[in-house]
Design an enzyme around this catalytic site. Structure first.
Site, mmCIF file in Angstrom:
data_model
loop_
_atom_site.group_PDB
_atom_site.id
_atom_site.type_symbol
_atom_site.label_atom_id
_atom_site.label_comp_id
_atom_site.label_asym_id
_atom_site.label_seq_id
_atom_site.Cartn_x
_atom_site.Cartn_y
_atom_site.Cartn_z
ATOM 1 C CB SER A 38 -0.952 0.009 1.196
ATOM 2 O OG SER A 38 -2.011 -0.891 0.985
ATOM 3 C CE LYS A 57 -4.490 1.573 -0.833
ATOM 4 N NZ LYS A 57 -3.893 0.269 -0.540
ATOM 5 C CB SER A 84 -4.866 1.705 3.787
ATOM 6 O OG SER A 84 -3.912 1.178 2.893
#
Length: 352
Positions: A32, A35, A92
Site C-alpha cells: 500500500s 498508494k 488505506s
C-alpha cells in the site's frame, strides 16, 4: 546502525543526505505504500483544476468488490473526491483507489499507465506500477529510494494537500477507522505518510517527521509484524534526529575565497557558491569535515559574474564526498593594452 527491515533508507528531506541505507535500490513489492503515487496524481489533477474536492465519482462493482483494506464504499453510490482522498490516506482503502482510478482514467489499467508516466516525470528510476492500490503483482515494484523521492515530491509540491497524512481518523459510511501510521502521536513531529503490508512484502512504512528546520523521511519494508514496524520505525526516526544535524557551511552570496585575477581591472574576484550549502553531518564526526577550494589561478580576465571558475570539495570521515561549483561573484574587466604591459612584464620577470 542496523535494522531488522529487509530494505530501509532514511534521508534528510532538505539536503538529500542519506543517513541509513539497506538495500535501498532493491526492487520490492511496495504494497500500500504505492498508494502514494496514486495520491500524487490526484493532487496534481486537483492543482490543475481537472478535479475538484466536491466532485463525485461513481462506485463500480469492481471497486465495491475489492478485498484487503477498505473504505466501504457502496456499489451504485457516488463519493466525493475529498472523501476518497481520506479513504485512501487514512483508511488505506483499496476500493477508494479503484474508484479514483476509474473516475480519472476509465479503468485501473489505464490509470496504472498514468502512474508510470508521472513516475518517469519525477525521476522514479526503478518503479513500475500495475495498479492503483499496491495489490500483489509480480511486476508491481518500487525501491526504498524511489519512495523517498516520491515522498519529497508530495511534501514539497503539494503542501496544502499533505495535511491529510497527519489526520488520525476518518469516519465514512458510519464506520470509523484510525490512521495506521504508527509514528503519528508517538514520534514528535511525525505527520505522514503511508503504511503497507502483504504476505510477500512484509510490513512496511514510508514515514516523515519534522522538528524545527529539519525533516526526515524514512522507508522500511520486510518487517515481521505491526509491533516490529512500530518499534523499529520509532527507533530509527529518533536515531536520525539524535545522531545527525544540519550544518550551514555558507550562504549563497558568501565569499568562499578571493582568487587572484591576471590582467584584470581588479586584482581579485570573489568566489561564491551561488546557493546555500547546508550539509547533514553525524554529530560526532563534525570535526573531521574537510573543505578544499580548487581553481586554476590566477584566473585570466575578463571574468563574468556567474562564470564557473573553481570548485569546492567536501570530504571527511562519515561525510559523503561532494563537489560544488564555485562561481565568480563579480565582473572583472580586462585591462587596456597600456595597463597590461607592466602586468605582463612583471609576471615574466617574476618567473625568471
Amino acid at each position: 546502525m542496523d535494522t531488522q527491515a529487509r530494505q530501509a533508507i532514511i534521508i534528510d528531506a532538505d539536503t538529500g543526505a542519506t543517513l541509513l541505507e539497506k538495500n535501498g535500490d532493491e526492487r520490492m513489492p511496495p504494497s500500500s505504500m504505492s498508494k502514494l503515487m496514486t495520491m500524487y496524481v490526484v493532487f496534481d489533477l486537483l492543482r490543475q483544476g481537472r478535479l475538484t474536492m466536491d466532485q463525485t465519482m461513481p462506485v463500480s462493482e469492481r471497486a465495491w468488490r475489492m478485498g484487503g483494506s477498505k473504505m466501504f464504499v457502496q456499489i451504485g453510490n457516488s463519493v466525493k473526491v475529498e472523501d476518497l482522498i481520506r479513504g485512501v490516506i487514512i483508511q488505506s482503502g483499496n476500493d477508494a483507489c479503484v474508484v479514483l482510478a476509474e473516475g480519472i482514467s476509465g479503468s485501473e489499467q489505464q490509470f496504472a499507465e498514468l502512474l508510470n508516466e508521472y513516475g518517469r516525470r519525477i525521476g522514479l528510476r526503478n518503479s513500475n506500477f500495475r495498479n492503483a492500490t499496491g495489490w500483489p503483482d509480480p511486476e508491481h515494484r518500487m525501491t526504498c529510494r524511489d519512495l523517498t523521492v516520491l515522498a519529497r515530491h508530495i511534501i514539497n509540491d503539494y503542501p496544502d494537500y499533505y495535511r491529510f497524512y497527519s489526520e488520525r481518523s476518518f469516519r465514512f459510511n458510519d464506520i470509523n477507522q484510525e490512521n495506521r501510521n504508527p509514528l503519528l502521536g508517538r514520534v514528535p513531529g511525525a505527520d505522514g505518510l503511508k503504511t503497507g503490508h502483504t504476505e510477500e512484502a512484509g510490513y512496511g512504512l514510508t514515514g516523515s517527521a519534522k522538528r524545527g528546520d529539519r525533516r526526515l523521511i524514512l522507508v522500511v519494508n520486510g518487517l515481521r509484524s505491526m509491533a516490529e514496524r512500530r518499534e523499529e520505525t520509532e527507533r530509527l526516526m529518533e536515531w536520525g534526529f539524535r545522531e545527525f544535524e544540519n550544518v550551514s557551511l555558507f550562504r549563497a552570496s558568501d565569499t568562499v575565497e578571493e582568487a587572484p585575477v591576471y590582467l584584470g581591472d581588479k586584482p581579485t574576484v570573489p568566489l561564491v557558491g551561488g546557493r546555500d550549502l547546508i550539509l547533514t553531518l553525524p554529530r560526532q564526526w563534525r570535526r573531521n569535515l574537510q573543505v578544499k577550494v580548487r581553481y586554476d589561478g590566477p584566473i585570466p580576465a575578463p571574468v563574468a559574474k556567474g562564470q564557473e571558475v573553481g570548485r569546492l570539495e567536501v570530504s571527511g570521515q562519515g561525510v559523503p564526498a561532494m563537489t560544488l561549483p564555485l562561481i565568480a561573484g563579480a565582473d572583472v574587466a580586462r585591462l587596456g593594452l597600456v595597463s597590461r604591459i607592466p602586468a605582463v612584464i612583471g609576471r615574466w620577470v617574476s618567473r625568471t
